[in-house]
Motif scaffolding. Structure first.
Motif, PDB file in Angstrom:
ATOM      1  N   UNK A   4       0.831  -1.205   0.000  1.00  0.00           N
ATOM      2  CA  UNK A   4       0.000   0.000   0.000  1.00  0.00           C
ATOM      3  C   UNK A   4       0.868   1.259   0.000  1.00  0.00           C
ATOM      4  N   UNK A   5       1.930   1.259   0.799  1.00  0.00           N
ATOM      5  CA  UNK A   5       2.831   2.414   0.846  1.00  0.00           C
ATOM      6  C   UNK A   5       3.551   2.609  -0.484  1.00  0.00           C
ATOM      7  N   UNK A   6       4.021   1.516  -1.072  1.00  0.00           N
ATOM      8  CA  UNK A   6       4.703   1.611  -2.358  1.00  0.00           C
ATOM      9  C   UNK A   6       3.744   2.078  -3.451  1.00  0.00           C
ATOM     10  N   UNK A   7       2.555   1.539  -3.476  1.00  0.00           N
ATOM     11  CA  UNK A   7       1.564   1.963  -4.474  1.00  0.00           C
ATOM     12  C   UNK A   7       1.286   3.456  -4.345  1.00  0.00           C
ATOM     13  N   UNK A   8       1.155   3.939  -3.117  1.00  0.00           N
ATOM     14  CA  UNK A   8       0.906   5.372  -2.897  1.00  0.00           C
ATOM     15  C   UNK A   8       2.116   6.202  -3.325  1.00  0.00           C
ATOM     16  N   UNK A   9       3.325   5.758  -2.959  1.00  0.00           N
ATOM     17  CA  UNK A   9       4.537   6.499  -3.315  1.00  0.00           C
ATOM     18  C   UNK A   9       4.745   6.554  -4.823  1.00  0.00           C
ATOM     19  N   UNK A  15      -3.812  -2.793  -6.801  1.00  0.00           N
ATOM     20  CA  UNK A  15      -3.999  -4.045  -7.544  1.00  0.00           C
ATOM     21  C   UNK A  15      -2.941  -4.203  -8.627  1.00  0.00           C
ATOM     22  N   UNK A  16      -2.545  -3.111  -9.263  1.00  0.00           N
ATOM     23  CA  UNK A  16      -1.476  -3.153 -10.266  1.00  0.00           C
ATOM     24  C   UNK A  16      -0.208  -3.692  -9.632  1.00  0.00           C
ATOM     25  N   UNK A  17       0.134  -3.170  -8.467  1.00  0.00           N
ATOM     26  CA  UNK A  17       1.340  -3.596  -7.773  1.00  0.00           C
ATOM     27  C   UNK A  17       1.223  -5.051  -7.311  1.00  0.00           C
ATOM     28  N   UNK A  18       0.087  -5.423  -6.750  1.00  0.00           N
ATOM     29  CA  UNK A  18      -0.115  -6.800  -6.292  1.00  0.00           C
ATOM     30  C   UNK A  18      -0.015  -7.781  -7.454  1.00  0.00           C
ATOM     31  N   UNK A  19      -0.635  -7.449  -8.584  1.00  0.00           N
ATOM     32  CA  UNK A  19      -0.576  -8.325  -9.766  1.00  0.00           C
ATOM     33  C   UNK A  19       0.858  -8.459 -10.272  1.00  0.00           C
ATOM     34  N   UNK A  20       1.618  -7.369 -10.257  1.00  0.00           N
ATOM     35  CA  UNK A  20       3.013  -7.384 -10.697  1.00  0.00           C
ATOM     36  C   UNK A  20       3.842  -8.273  -9.770  1.00  0.00           C
ATOM     37  N   UNK A  21       3.667  -8.126  -8.469  1.00  0.00           N
ATOM     38  CA  UNK A  21       4.448  -8.899  -7.511  1.00  0.00           C
ATOM     39  C   UNK A  21       4.194 -10.401  -7.628  1.00  0.00           C
TER      40      UNK A  21
END
Length: 63
Positions: A4-9, A15-21
Motif C-alpha cells: 500500500x505504501x509503495x503503491x501510494x509512493x 492491484x497493479x502492484x499486487x498483480x506485478x508482484x
C-alpha cells in the motif's frame, strides 16, 4: 515498505502492484518507471547485470 505504501509512493493502483508482484501481469512502462523511482527514493539501488545476475541492495544512505 508495504504494498500500500509503495503503491501510494509510486501513484499506481494497489492491484497493479499486487498483480506485478505475483507475476500476473507486467505494468505499463510508465507505471514500472514510477515504481522504480519510488523504490530508489526509499533507498533501493538497482544493480545491473554483471555476470552474476541483476540485483538490488539498500544504499548506504538508507541504513
Amino acid at each position: 515498505m508495504t504494498q500500500k505504501e509503495l503503491a501510494a509512493a509510486a501513484n499506481v493502483g494497489s492491484q497493479t502492484l499486487a498483480d506485478f508482484e505475483r507475476g500476473a501481469r507486467t505494468p505499463h512502462p510508465n507505471n514500472l518507471s514510477a515504481i522504480r523511482s519510488a523504490l530508489e527514493a526509499a533507498g533501493v539501488e538497482f544493480i545491473p547485470e554483471n555476470g552474476g545476475g541483476a540485483g538490488v541492495r539498500l544504499s548506504k544512505r538508507a541504513s
